[in-house]
Design an enzyme around this catalytic site. Structure first.
Site, PDB file in Angstrom:
ATOM      1  N   ASP A 156      47.819  30.337  35.772  1.00  0.00           N
ATOM      2  CA  ASP A 156      47.657  31.595  36.336  1.00  0.00           C
ATOM      3  C   ASP A 156      46.158  32.189  36.337  1.00  0.00           C
ATOM      4  O   ASP A 156      46.135  33.147  35.976  1.00  0.00           O
ATOM      5  CB  ASP A 156      48.467  32.569  35.604  1.00  0.00           C
ATOM      6  CG  ASP A 156      49.138  33.715  36.204  1.00  0.00           C
ATOM      7  OD1 ASP A 156      49.161  34.805  35.793  1.00  0.00           O
ATOM      8  OD2 ASP A 156      48.971  33.548  37.427  1.00  0.00           O
ATOM      9  N   GLY A 180      46.360  47.953  31.365  1.00  0.00           N
ATOM     10  CA  GLY A 180      46.692  47.202  32.419  1.00  0.00           C
ATOM     11  C   GLY A 180      48.116  46.611  32.140  1.00  0.00           C
ATOM     12  O   GLY A 180      48.402  46.973  31.051  1.00  0.00           O
TER      13      GLY A 180
END
Length: 977
Positions: free
Chosen positions: A795, A667
């Site tokens: 986050d 990713g």
């Protein structure tokens, strides 16, 4: 009586069974009232009934099967109610005269009855917004069907070939389902009269058929939010009646070589009004110059979140009818063309997060209808044009994070219509803040922080009476704090930190009853702390640090909470609660008696301090010399490597990832990429996060993550194994972190699987989601309440939740985390101004966007959104969330009756929940109650106002109770079996 028509009359109560005695009734219209209860079966006695309209009430229960006895019915409309159960198959067997069947916006389940194909007279069929599953049955018995609306159900499979026999279709809407496969190449040859085609929000793949160009009557093509690939057919330019082409959020392609030809062809579509191509990363290359040749009827042009680059063509000025232009989040460069001033109808202009540079053209002042201008985080420079003062309809202006200089034009402060926000922060603006700021009487947010503004804060700023947030920090303002601020009764945030303000803190600030955050740190303020501040019950953060404040610290209200109070750097303070560890306050008589010897002591201490300072400087110079010598030997090492972790070499990581091959890519994130790495010697598999050091802020992110992870130890947090700070084969600096490998990837991949067909192997059951939610909450509770000092993640989102082999959850990516209190890390303390808003779009707390400091309640907001996404299956950035509708409101509106309508239907692919859900008894009710409790918890955590959110410690308790209740339910079912 042959007609009973009472629409919109405010009727309430239940529909009496006596209605079935009106045997001559032909029309029954009770739509748009407040009727509740079930539909009486006695309506089936009305054999002469031709029109039945019970739409827009609160009717519930099942649709009576004996409605099929009303054999003369031509119209049956029972939309916008709460009907449950299946569509009776009997309807299709006996209602041969039925022309309109409208059952949309209910809670109907099951499949579409095959018998509906027997309704040979049907011209309009709508089952939209229900919970109907399965495939579309063969409907080729309804050859005269003109409108088919099956939108927003749980239908799946490929489109049946029998659909192509319905050549009379003019409206075909199946958006919001799970249809997959390709759209047949000859689709456009089958429906000559088609006007509206909506296949959006499905899982269609493959190219857009070129045969669409044969649908000459087509007005709207909606193919957004699918997985379509390839080029957009240039033959679409043949559709003379086309008004809207919606292709956003797909995987369409174009580059400088090919793929943009369709733009030129659309110039022939003289009625085109909306063209949305946003969120197609594969649309790359230069912005085509032919864009200026699109019809002047075009009102909406969206190219944001694509891969386009190059300059905005000057021909953009030809689109005289344009009302919305979005080019944000792209790689466009160059200057804003002067020709943009020709777009006299433009209302929304988004240019933020781009590579635009140069000056803002003065011609922008010609956009007389502009009400929203956002061009933040670009490289614009020069002065702000005074012509912006002509934009009398402007409601929001955001030019923050640029390189704009000079003074702020007075004309901007005369735009009294501005109501949403005026954000000019983090530029190079200088000069005084003009007194005209008081004319912004409708403004909610004013952010001028991070500039070089000087002089005094005008007293008439208090005339901005509806102001909610005022940020003037990080400037050079001087003088006293205006007393008039107490006129702004709705002010929730006041930040005047990092200026040169002097004098006393005015007592009148205590009159601002809604004040939640007050920041006055790093000024030259003196005198006492106003005792009235302890009466502000809404105040949640107070920072008075590094001033010259003196005297006794109050003991009540905000002054009792050390985690939200900062008064350090004020050496004259005394008293307060014992936990502050301040000296007790002395009486004036004691001070008088000790004045003489204190003076002598001061002189002696000053002499000793001078010698100590000289010795300290000599030692410091030697220490720095040693550090410099050590630094030449090895690259920078973060604190985490000095404690317990054995370092790994760049060579070992390069070998283990086969040269960081794309095959091993797991990713990508904002500051780097994650690779699967297999160490050859022991065969150990790990995950390696390699930082892109060319990205601004990546080094800071590396240090922040090291600093955060070295402090935490919890089973539900990603475990760091080691790190690498070295030089790569090209002689460039290299930084990486090595983590334990998570074989089941991220939570995002399970909530939104890339596979075309959801199955048990690529989706999560209700029980699994509950376990994962508990893991996440346990970890967040640990970070906030059991770490010393506390750690904010900042986050939290599905892509940062990793799943281990046993599907237990781990929170990762601490790259923008925050350690409290702020003084814990100088690096992290300064990261706010460089990283910007902490978090990701859709998950970031709304107060962060208004400039508020990060807090535990900001993490709680992200957690609430994450919970809603986990159990509804909808991302907060989903395309259906536009305007005032967001995931929070979408979920809130469904409670409690429509909970199954919004729940992620892939949960029912799993045996445990599906079997329990089929039981029409207390078992099903308890599952619904479980979902209601989860969604309600997500809503309470994601409230807009921080003070209204459920604290994490309470949320954890509730989540454990919800999981326990569900496990008890499953165990009970197993015992019964």
């Amino acid at each position: 009586m042959v007609a009973l028509s009472l629409p919109s009359r405010g009727l309430t109560g239940v529909l009496s069974p006596a209605i079935g005695n009106l045997s001559f009734l032909r029309t029954l219209d009770l739509s748009s009232n407040g009727l509740s209860g079930g539909i009486p079966a006695s309506i089936g006695n009305l054999r002469r009934l031709q029109t039945l309209n019970l739409s827009d009430n609160a009717l519930s229960g099942e649709l009576p099967a004996n409605l099929s006895s009303c054999t003369g019915l031509t119209v049956m409309a029972i939309r916008l109610n709460r009907l449950q159960g299946r569509v009776p198959s009997e309807l299709g067997d006996k209602l041969a005269s039925l022309r309109v069947l409208d059952l949309r916006n209910n809670n109907l389940t099951g499949t579409i009855p095959v018998s509906i194909a027997n309704l040979s007279s049907l011209s309009y069929l709508s089952l939209a917004f229900n919970q109907i599953q399965g495939n579309i049955p063969d409907l080729d018995g309804i050859l005269g069907l003109k409108g088919l609306d099956l939108a927003y159900n749980s239908l799946s499979g490929a489109l049946p070939s029998s659909i192509y026999n319905l050549s009379s279709l003019q409206m075909f809407q199946i958006q919001g389902n799970m249809f997959h496969g390709g759209i047949p190449a000859d689709f456009g040859s089958r429906f000559p009269g088609m006007r509206i085609l909506d296949f959006s929000r499905n899982q269609f793949t493959g190219p857009i058929p070129a045969s669409f160009s044969n649908l000459t009557n087509l007005q709207f093509i909606l193919l957004s939010s699918n997985r379509l690939t390839g080029y957009v057919p240039p033959t679409l330019g043949r559709l003379q009646a086309l008004q809207g082409l919606y292709l956003y959020n797909n995987r369409l392609q174009a580059d400088d070589e090919a793929g943009w030809e369709f733009i030129a062809s659309l110039s022939n579509c003289s009625q085109l009004q909306q063209l949305t191509l946003d969120s197609n990363a594969g649309l790359t290359g230069q912005v085509p110059s032919e864009i200026g040749n699109l019809p002047t009827t075009l009102q909406v042009l969206l190219l944001d979140d694509t891969g386009i680059s190059g300059r905005i063509p000057s021909s953009i000025g030809n689109l005289a009818g344009l009302q919305v232009l979005n080019l944000d989040n792209t790689s466009i460069t160059g200057v804003i063309p002067e020709s943009i001033g020709k777009l006299g109808n433009l209302g929304v202009l988004h240019l933020y997060n781009t590579g635009l540079s140069g000056c803002i053209p003065s011609s922008i002042g010609n956009l007389s209808n502009l009400f929203q201008l956002s061009a933040y985080n670009t490289s614009l420079e020069g002065a702000i044009p005074a012509s912006l003062g002509k934009l009398t309809d402007l409601q929001s202006l955001d030019l923050s994070m640029n390189r704009l200089n000079g003074s702020i034009p007075i004309e901007i402060f005369r735009l009294s219509i501005i109501s949403m926000y005026l954000n000019l922060s983090h530029n190079l603006l200088s000069g005084f803040l003009p007194a005209e700021v008081g004319k912004l009487s409708n403004l909610n947010i004013l952010d001028l922080s991070g500039n070089k503004l000087s002089g005094g804060i005008p007293d008439n700023i208090g005339e901005c009476i509806v102001l909610q947030g005022l940020w003037l920090d990080n400037n050079s303002f001087e003088g006293s704090i205006p007393q008039s601020l107490n006129n702004i009764k709705g002010l929730t945030t006041l930040n005047l930190s990092m200026n040169k303000l002097s004098g006393k803190i005015p007592d009148t600030i205590g009159s601002i009853r809604n004040l939640q955050q007050l920041y006055l740190a790093h000024n030259n303020l003196s005198g006492l702390i106003p005792a009235v501040l302890q009466n502000l019950t809404s105040l949640s953060e107070l920072d008075l640090s590094f001033n010259n404040l003196q005297g006794e610290v109050p003991k009540e209200g905000i002054f009792r909470n050390l985690s939200t109070l900062s008064i350090t750097g004020n050496n004259g303070l005394c008293g307060g609660i014992p936990q502050l560890n301040l000296d007790p306050c002395h009486t004036s008589s004691i001070k008088k008696n000790t004045k003489g010897w204190l003076k002598s002591l001061t002189i002696a201490l000053a002499t000793i301090s001078a010698f100590l300072f000289l010795a300290f400087m000599i030692a410091l110079i030697r220490l720095k010399g040693n550090k410099l010598r050590r630094r030449k030997k090895s690259p920078f090492l973060p604190p985490i490597t000095d404690e317990q972790y054995e370092r790994v070499s760049y060579h070992a990581l390069a070998n283990g990832t086969n040269g960081f091959d794309e095959v091993n890519l797991l990713g990508k994130g904002s500051f780097g990429a994650v690779y699967k790495c297999t160490f050859q010697d022991e065969g150990t598999i790990v995950a390696v996060k390699v930082f892109n050091l060319e990205q601004v802020g990546s080094t800071r992110s590396f240090v922040a993550e090291c600093e955060a992870l070295r402090r935490v130890r919890h089973r539900c947090l990603m475990k760091i194994i080691t790190c690498c700070s070295s030089i790569n084969h090209q002689g460039q600096e290299f930084k990486a972190l090595v983590f334990e490998y998570m074989p089941n990837g991220s939570l995002d991949g399970w909530l939104h699987p890339k596979s075309e067909t959801p199955t048990q192997t690529n989706t999560l059951s209700l029980e699994q989601r509950l376990h994962i939610a508990v893991d996440i909450m346990d970890a967040m509770d640990y970070l906030h309440n059991h770490c010393n000092p506390p750690v904010l993640h900042c986050d939290l989102k599905p892509s940062n939740i990793l799943l281990a082999e046993d599907m237990s959850a781990r929170i990762g990516d601490f790259g923008i985390s925050k350690i409290l209190p702020e003084c814990a890390s100088k690096t992290l303390q300064n990261s706010n101004s460089t990283i910007g808003i902490r978090g990701s779009i859709g998950y970031v707390a709304p107060e962060y966007g208004e400039g508020s400091s990060v807090s535990t309640l900001g993490d709680v907001y992200s957690l609430g959104i994450l919970l809603l996404e986990m159990f509804t299956g909808r991302s907060p950035t989903d395309d259906i969330f536009r305007g005032s509708l967001d995931l929070h409101k979408f979920s809130e509106d469904a409670l409690p009756e429509r909970i199954l309508k919004i729940a992620d239907t892939t949960m029912w692919l799993h045996t445990d929940a599906y079997e329990a859900l089929q039981e029409v008894n207390t078992t099903r009710s308890r599952i619904e109650n479980c979902l209601v409790s989860i969604i309600a918890l997500g809503i309470s955590c994601s409230k807009k106002q921080p003070r209204e959110r459920t604290p994490i410690k309470d949320a954890v308790t509730k989540m454990h109770a919800i999981r326990y209740s569900y496990k008890k339910l499953l165990n009970s079912n197993m015992e019964q079996q």
